[in-house]
Design an enzyme around this catalytic site. Sequence first.
Site, PDB file in Angstrom:
ATOM      1  N   HIS A 103     -36.455  53.969  25.916  1.00  0.00           N
ATOM      2  CA  HIS A 103     -35.386  54.124  24.925  1.00  0.00           C
ATOM      3  C   HIS A 103     -35.845  55.096  23.855  1.00  0.00           C
ATOM      4  CE1 HIS A 103     -37.960  50.726  23.814  1.00  0.00           C
ATOM      5  NE2 HIS A 103     -37.790  51.106  22.554  1.00  0.00           N
ATOM      6  N   HIS A 105     -35.170  56.087  19.857  1.00  0.00           N
ATOM      7  CA  HIS A 105     -34.607  55.642  18.582  1.00  0.00           C
ATOM      8  C   HIS A 105     -33.971  56.837  17.884  1.00  0.00           C
ATOM      9  CE1 HIS A 105     -36.999  51.782  18.343  1.00  0.00           C
ATOM     10  NE2 HIS A 105     -37.758  52.461  19.191  1.00  0.00           N
TER      11      HIS A 105
HETATM   12  P1  5GP Z   1     -40.084  49.870  20.709  1.00  0.00           P
HETATM   13  O1  5GP Z   1     -40.252  49.303  22.100  1.00  0.00           O
HETATM   14  O2  5GP Z   1     -39.507  51.250  20.702  1.00  0.00           O
HETATM   15  O3  5GP Z   1     -41.328  49.796  19.874  1.00  0.00           O
HETATM   16  O4  5GP Z   1     -39.074  48.952  19.902  1.00  0.00           O
HETATM   17  C1  5GP Z   1     -38.093  48.144  20.486  1.00  0.00           C
HETATM   18  C2  5GP Z   1     -36.883  48.125  19.578  1.00  0.00           C
HETATM   19  O5  5GP Z   1     -35.937  47.241  20.131  1.00  0.00           O
HETATM   20  C3  5GP Z   1     -37.156  47.632  18.136  1.00  0.00           C
HETATM   21  O6  5GP Z   1     -36.680  48.626  17.233  1.00  0.00           O
HETATM   22  C4  5GP Z   1     -36.358  46.333  18.024  1.00  0.00           C
HETATM   23  O7  5GP Z   1     -35.780  46.172  16.755  1.00  0.00           O
HETATM   24  C5  5GP Z   1     -35.294  46.509  19.104  1.00  0.00           C
HETATM   25  N1  5GP Z   1     -34.857  45.264  19.720  1.00  0.00           N
HETATM   26  C6  5GP Z   1     -35.626  44.207  20.096  1.00  0.00           C
HETATM   27  N2  5GP Z   1     -34.871  43.256  20.680  1.00  0.00           N
HETATM   28  C7  5GP Z   1     -33.590  43.717  20.692  1.00  0.00           C
HETATM   29  C8  5GP Z   1     -32.361  43.176  21.180  1.00  0.00           C
HETATM   30  O8  5GP Z   1     -32.276  42.087  21.722  1.00  0.00           O
HETATM   31  N3  5GP Z   1     -31.252  43.954  21.027  1.00  0.00           N
HETATM   32  C9  5GP Z   1     -31.290  45.175  20.419  1.00  0.00           C
HETATM   33  N4  5GP Z   1     -30.147  45.853  20.313  1.00  0.00           N
HETATM   34  N5  5GP Z   1     -32.435  45.717  19.942  1.00  0.00           N
HETATM   35  C10 5GP Z   1     -33.577  44.997  20.079  1.00  0.00           C
END
Ligand code: 5GP
Length: 141
Positions: A103, A105
């Site tokens: 993903h 951001h």
């Molecule tokens: P990363 O893997 O890029 O470090 O972060 C994962 C992102 O997913 C974080 O910004 C967190 O806030 C978001 N996140 C975690 N769980 C959920 C969820 O259930 N739904 C959504 N929409 N975002 C999520």
Amino acid sequence: MPSYDPNNIFAKILRGELPSYKVYEDDKVLAFLDIMPRSPGHTLVLPKAPARNMLDVTPDDIAHVMTVVQKVAKAQMKAFAADGVTVQQFNEGAGGQVVFHLHVHVIPRKAGVAMKPPASEKEKPDVLADCAAKLTAALTG
Ligand code: 5GP
């Protein structure tokens, strides 16, 4: 690198097993709001095809994801009267990745306003719904 885990939380959202505040969808990409936004309108853009991160995604899928990232960034400038946009993408735990479906951001920014720390606070449903409506309108308008 570990293999793709189809039970990660974003795979469940992609399969419709968990809800999300969707802002954009086409045959290859889904974009929805981050539930713990670092600024209002913080959006995640992901390929529908399974990919753990940048290290195993196909070149075609990452190219399309980035095309949608640009669309979302432009729409955020309008929808949130942003002054700029921060784009972030993390790979593996050592690279800061927490959820293991690729993903990107896309985070609208206001001049002089710092982003909240990652995963600091779950946003209220009505605030997320309002942000999703504004962004969807800017993306389709
Ligand atoms: P990363 O893997 O890029 O470090 O972060 C994962 C992102 O997913 C974080 O910004 C967190 O806030 C978001 N996140 C975690 N769980 C959920 C969820 O259930 N739904 C959504 N929409 N975002 C999520």
